[in-house]
Write a protein that holds these residues in place. Structure first.
Motif, PDB file in Angstrom:
ATOM      1  N   GLU A  85       2.436  10.939   7.497  1.00  2.00           N
ATOM      2  CA  GLU A  85       0.987  10.972   7.282  1.00  2.00           C
ATOM      3  C   GLU A  85       0.332   9.680   7.758  1.00  2.00           C
ATOM      4  OE1 GLU A  85      -0.856  13.538   6.140  1.00  2.00           O
ATOM      5  OE2 GLU A  85       0.975  14.733   6.151  1.00  2.00           O
ATOM      6  N   GLN A  86       1.067   8.589   7.622  1.00  2.00           N
ATOM      7  CA  GLN A  86       0.574   7.279   8.051  1.00  2.00           C
ATOM      8  C   GLN A  86       1.085   6.897   9.427  1.00  2.00           C
ATOM      9  OE1 GLN A  86      -1.674   5.446   6.340  1.00  2.00           O
ATOM     10  NE2 GLN A  86      -1.740   7.115   4.830  1.00  2.00           N
ATOM     11  N   ASN A  87       1.837   7.803  10.064  1.00  2.00           N
ATOM     12  CA  ASN A  87       2.409   7.521  11.395  1.00  2.00           C
ATOM     13  C   ASN A  87       3.181   6.202  11.400  1.00  2.00           C
ATOM     14  OD1 ASN A  87       1.314   9.856  12.355  1.00  2.00           O
ATOM     15  ND2 ASN A  87      -0.087   8.915  13.803  1.00  2.00           N
ATOM     16  N   SER A  88       3.975   6.009  10.375  1.00  2.00           N
ATOM     17  CA  SER A  88       4.676   4.726  10.248  1.00  2.00           C
ATOM     18  C   SER A  88       6.128   4.903   9.824  1.00  2.00           C
ATOM     19  CB  SER A  88       3.966   3.833   9.221  1.00  2.00           C
ATOM     20  OG  SER A  88       2.694   3.455   9.675  1.00  2.00           O
ATOM     21  N   VAL A  89       6.932   3.971  10.271  1.00  2.00           N
ATOM     22  CA  VAL A  89       8.328   3.858   9.868  1.00  2.00           C
ATOM     23  C   VAL A  89       8.543   2.459   9.331  1.00  2.00           C
ATOM     24  CG1 VAL A  89      10.708   3.728  10.716  1.00  2.00           C
ATOM     25  CG2 VAL A  89       9.241   5.602  11.434  1.00  2.00           C
ATOM     26  N   TYR A  90       9.338   2.354   8.285  1.00  2.00           N
ATOM     27  CA  TYR A  90       9.574   1.078   7.627  1.00  2.00           C
ATOM     28  C   TYR A  90      11.064   0.769   7.613  1.00  2.00           C
ATOM     29  CZ  TYR A  90       4.981   2.464   6.002  1.00  2.00           C
ATOM     30  OH  TYR A  90       3.686   2.892   5.951  1.00  2.00           O
ATOM     31  N   LEU A  91      11.392  -0.476   7.889  1.00  2.00           N
ATOM     32  CA  LEU A  91      12.770  -0.945   7.804  1.00  2.00           C
ATOM     33  C   LEU A  91      12.807  -2.034   6.732  1.00  2.00           C
ATOM     34  CD1 LEU A  91      15.670  -0.848   8.994  1.00  2.00           C
ATOM     35  CD2 LEU A  91      14.968  -2.729  10.503  1.00  2.00           C
ATOM     36  N   GLN A  92      13.358  -1.687   5.590  1.00  2.00           N
ATOM     37  CA  GLN A  92      13.522  -2.643   4.501  1.00  2.00           C
ATOM     38  C   GLN A  92      14.834  -3.380   4.701  1.00  2.00           C
ATOM     39  OE1 GLN A  92      11.443  -3.431   1.846  1.00  2.00           O
ATOM     40  NE2 GLN A  92      12.936  -5.059   1.441  1.00  2.00           N
ATOM     41  N   MET A  93      14.757  -4.689   4.788  1.00  2.00           N
ATOM     42  CA  MET A  93      15.935  -5.504   5.068  1.00  2.00           C
ATOM     43  C   MET A  93      16.211  -6.394   3.857  1.00  2.00           C
ATOM     44  SD  MET A  93      15.163  -6.489   9.060  1.00  2.00           S
ATOM     45  CE  MET A  93      13.668  -7.386   8.682  1.00  2.00           C
ATOM     46  N   ASN A  94      17.346  -6.182   3.239  1.00  2.00           N
ATOM     47  CA  ASN A  94      17.745  -6.965   2.066  1.00  2.00           C
ATOM     48  C   ASN A  94      18.995  -7.775   2.390  1.00  2.00           C
ATOM     49  OD1 ASN A  94      15.661  -5.720   0.600  1.00  2.00           O
ATOM     50  ND2 ASN A  94      17.005  -4.053  -0.062  1.00  2.00           N
ATOM     51  N   SER A  95      19.275  -8.738   1.547  1.00  2.00           N
ATOM     52  CA  SER A  95      20.468  -9.584   1.712  1.00  2.00           C
ATOM     53  C   SER A  95      20.569 -10.108   3.137  1.00  2.00           C
ATOM     54  CB  SER A  95      21.731  -8.799   1.338  1.00  2.00           C
ATOM     55  OG  SER A  95      21.659  -8.324   0.014  1.00  2.00           O
ATOM     56  N   LEU A  96      19.479 -10.624   3.625  1.00  2.00           N
ATOM     57  CA  LEU A  96      19.437 -11.062   5.023  1.00  2.00           C
ATOM     58  C   LEU A  96      20.369 -12.248   5.260  1.00  2.00           C
ATOM     59  CD1 LEU A  96      15.647 -10.542   5.639  1.00  2.00           C
ATOM     60  CD2 LEU A  96      17.477  -9.606   7.067  1.00  2.00           C
TER      61      LEU A  96
END
Length: 123
Positions: free
Chosen positions: A74-85
């Protein structure tokens, strides 16, 4: 047709960051979206991919268990959550879109590319 990656920045090792990819000019749900990264002096490597419906994902071994993909069509978006970098995660992160039928880590399959966002992880 445009992809725009955003959300990069400087973070300490062990920290978290979320990068986003916004699309315009396409029917976003028709596209799988992949993330790739390129460290200085190195080739561009696959990180993760999510299919158009968001119900299939694949991660590189180096990030599996630490990074999580999601998308909001709906927002035309993709998210990449990066933890423990980790410091070795430092790179320019690119999002790319593929209108193929599945998900792939093959860089040549992606026909649309964003401009990249820099993620720097300090030790």
């Amino acid at each position: 047709v445009q992809l725009q990656a955003s959300g990069g920045g400087l973070v300490q090792a062990g920290g978290s960051l979320r990068v986003s990819c916004a699309a315009s000019g396409v029917t976003f749900s028709d596209y799988a979206v992949g993330w790739f990264r390129q460290a200085p002096g190195k080739e561009r490597d696959f990180v993760a991919v999510i299919n158009g419906r968001g119900n299939s994902k694949y991660y590189a071994d180096s990030v599996r268990g630490r990074f999580t993909l999601s998308r909001d069509n709906e927002q035309n978006s993709v998210y990449l959550q990066m933890n423990s970098l980790k410091p070795e995660d430092t790179a320019v992160y690119y999002c790319a879109a593929d209108k193929g039928s599945g998900i792939t880590s093959a860089i040549d399959s992606y026909e649309l590319w964003g401009q990249g966002t820099l993620v720097t992880v300090s030790s």
